[in-house]
Design a protein around this motif. Structure first.
Motif, short mmCIF file in Angstrom:
data_model
loop_
_atom_site.label_atom_id
_atom_site.label_comp_id
_atom_site.label_asym_id
_atom_site.label_seq_id
_atom_site.Cartn_x
_atom_site.Cartn_y
_atom_site.Cartn_z
N GLY A 1 -11.69 1.62 3.50
CA GLY A 1 -10.85 0.96 2.51
C GLY A 1 -9.46 0.76 3.07
N LEU A 2 -8.89 -0.43 2.85
CA LEU A 2 -7.57 -0.76 3.39
C LEU A 2 -6.65 -1.30 2.30
CD1 LEU A 2 -8.87 -2.62 6.58
CD2 LEU A 2 -7.95 -0.30 6.47
N ASP A 3 -5.45 -0.76 2.27
CA ASP A 3 -4.39 -1.27 1.39
C ASP A 3 -3.38 -1.95 2.31
OD1 ASP A 3 -2.81 -1.66 -0.97
OD2 ASP A 3 -1.52 -0.04 -0.28
N VAL A 4 -3.40 -3.28 2.33
CA VAL A 4 -2.59 -4.06 3.26
C VAL A 4 -1.24 -4.42 2.65
CG1 VAL A 4 -2.51 -6.15 4.68
CG2 VAL A 4 -4.71 -5.03 4.23
N GLY A 5 -0.18 -4.00 3.33
CA GLY A 5 1.17 -4.36 2.93
C GLY A 5 1.81 -5.20 4.01
N LYS B 1 1.24 1.44 10.91
CA LYS B 1 2.40 0.55 10.87
C LYS B 1 2.02 -0.82 11.42
CE LYS B 1 6.18 3.82 10.95
NZ LYS B 1 6.14 3.96 9.53
N ILE B 2 2.48 -1.87 10.72
CA ILE B 2 2.25 -3.24 11.18
C ILE B 2 3.56 -4.00 11.11
CG2 ILE B 2 -0.16 -3.22 10.43
CD1 ILE B 2 0.67 -5.03 8.08
N ASP B 3 3.60 -5.16 11.73
CA ASP B 3 4.75 -6.05 11.66
C ASP B 3 4.22 -7.45 11.38
OD1 ASP B 3 7.09 -7.48 11.89
OD2 ASP B 3 7.63 -6.69 13.86
N GLU B 4 4.00 -7.71 10.12
CA GLU B 4 3.40 -8.97 9.67
C GLU B 4 4.17 -10.18 10.21
OE1 GLU B 4 1.37 -9.77 5.48
OE2 GLU B 4 3.56 -9.97 5.38
N ALA B 5 5.49 -10.11 10.21
CA ALA B 5 6.32 -11.23 10.65
C ALA B 5 6.09 -11.59 12.11
CB ALA B 5 7.79 -10.91 10.41
N ASN B 6 5.75 -10.59 12.93
CA ASN B 6 5.52 -10.82 14.36
C ASN B 6 4.05 -10.86 14.74
OD1 ASN B 6 8.26 -11.04 15.14
ND2 ASN B 6 8.46 -8.81 14.96
N GLY B 7 3.17 -10.95 13.75
CA GLY B 7 1.75 -11.07 14.03
C GLY B 7 1.09 -9.80 14.55
N GLU B 8 1.67 -8.64 14.24
CA GLU B 8 1.09 -7.36 14.66
C GLU B 8 0.45 -6.72 13.43
OE1 GLU B 8 -0.39 -4.14 15.94
OE2 GLU B 8 0.37 -5.58 17.39
N PHE B 9 -0.90 -6.65 13.44
CA PHE B 9 -1.62 -6.23 12.24
C PHE B 9 -2.35 -4.89 12.39
CE2 PHE B 9 -1.31 -10.88 12.05
CZ PHE B 9 -0.59 -10.99 10.87
N LYS C 1 6.79 8.13 -0.19
CA LYS C 1 6.92 6.92 0.61
C LYS C 1 6.00 6.97 1.82
CE LYS C 1 10.44 3.81 2.26
NZ LYS C 1 11.81 3.44 2.27
N GLN C 2 5.79 8.17 2.36
CA GLN C 2 4.96 8.34 3.55
C GLN C 2 3.46 8.25 3.25
OE1 GLN C 2 6.21 12.16 4.97
NE2 GLN C 2 8.14 11.39 5.80
N VAL C 3 3.06 8.57 2.03
CA VAL C 3 1.62 8.65 1.72
C VAL C 3 1.13 7.64 0.69
CG1 VAL C 3 1.50 11.08 2.36
CG2 VAL C 3 1.87 10.45 -0.03
N ILE C 4 2.01 6.86 0.10
CA ILE C 4 1.63 5.98 -1.01
C ILE C 4 0.56 4.97 -0.61
CG2 ILE C 4 3.51 4.29 -0.68
CD1 ILE C 4 2.35 5.55 -4.08
N ASP C 5 0.67 4.36 0.57
CA ASP C 5 -0.31 3.35 0.98
C ASP C 5 -1.67 3.96 1.26
OD1 ASP C 5 1.53 1.21 0.80
OD2 ASP C 5 2.37 1.75 2.74
N LYS C 6 -1.67 5.15 1.84
CA LYS C 6 -2.93 5.87 2.09
C LYS C 6 -3.59 6.22 0.77
CE LYS C 6 -2.55 9.98 3.87
NZ LYS C 6 -2.42 11.11 4.79
N MET C 7 -2.79 6.67 -0.20
CA MET C 7 -3.30 7.01 -1.52
C MET C 7 -3.88 5.78 -2.22
SD MET C 7 -3.45 9.87 -3.03
CE MET C 7 -3.51 10.10 -4.76
#
Length: 138
Positions: free
Chosen positions: A5-9, A32-40, A118-124
């Motif tokens: 399962g993935l929560d994509v931000g 960690k990703i950098d959507e603006a620079n195409g790093e997913f 803030k560190q675990v919200i996306d994983k949760m």
């Protein structure tokens, strides 16, 4: 047979995986990703796919409350396509409206500090997305 399962931000992707029987979801990490620079974060996702022997993905699909698809929903659709092209595995979009808010509320009730939340919200949120999907299948 495990499902991821993935929560994509825009800055991170929360990752959860199911147990081997497909009953429960466990949070793994936040990539960690950098959507603006195409790093997913696909390289790290690929490592996790191999490590956990993933056979299917579930990607959170943040629709608007009126059921329309906004920019974040479009980003999830694009991530779905990227996963399909990269891994040739089935990818489902799962309605995740209010999932992040529910995850934050749960962490607040558990008296988790703002910094730690803030560190675990996306994983949760990834756990909640995946668990909702698993529950719907059983």
């Amino acid at each position: 047979m495990r499902i991821m399962g993935l929560d994509v931000g825009s800055k991170t992707v929360g990752v959860a995986v199911s147990d081997a029987l497909g009953w429960t979801a466990q949070g793994i990490e936040t990539v960690k990703i950098d959507e603006a620079n195409g790093e997913f974060g696909i390289e790290r996702i690929a490592e996790l796919v191999k490590e956990y022997v993933i056979t299917e993905f579930v990607v959170g699909y943040p629709k608007n409350m009126n059921n329309t698809v906004g920019p974040r929903g479009e980003a999830s659709e694009n991530y779905k396509k990227l996963l399909e092209e990269t891994f040739s595995l089935p990818v489902k979009l799962w309605d995740e409206r209010l999932t992040t808010m529910a995850a934050e509320r749960m962490l607040i009730e558990a008296d988790v500090s703002r910094k730690k939340r803030k560190q675990v919200i996306d994983k949760m949120a990834a756990v909640m997305i995946l668990q909702g999907y698993l529950d719907s299948k059983n």
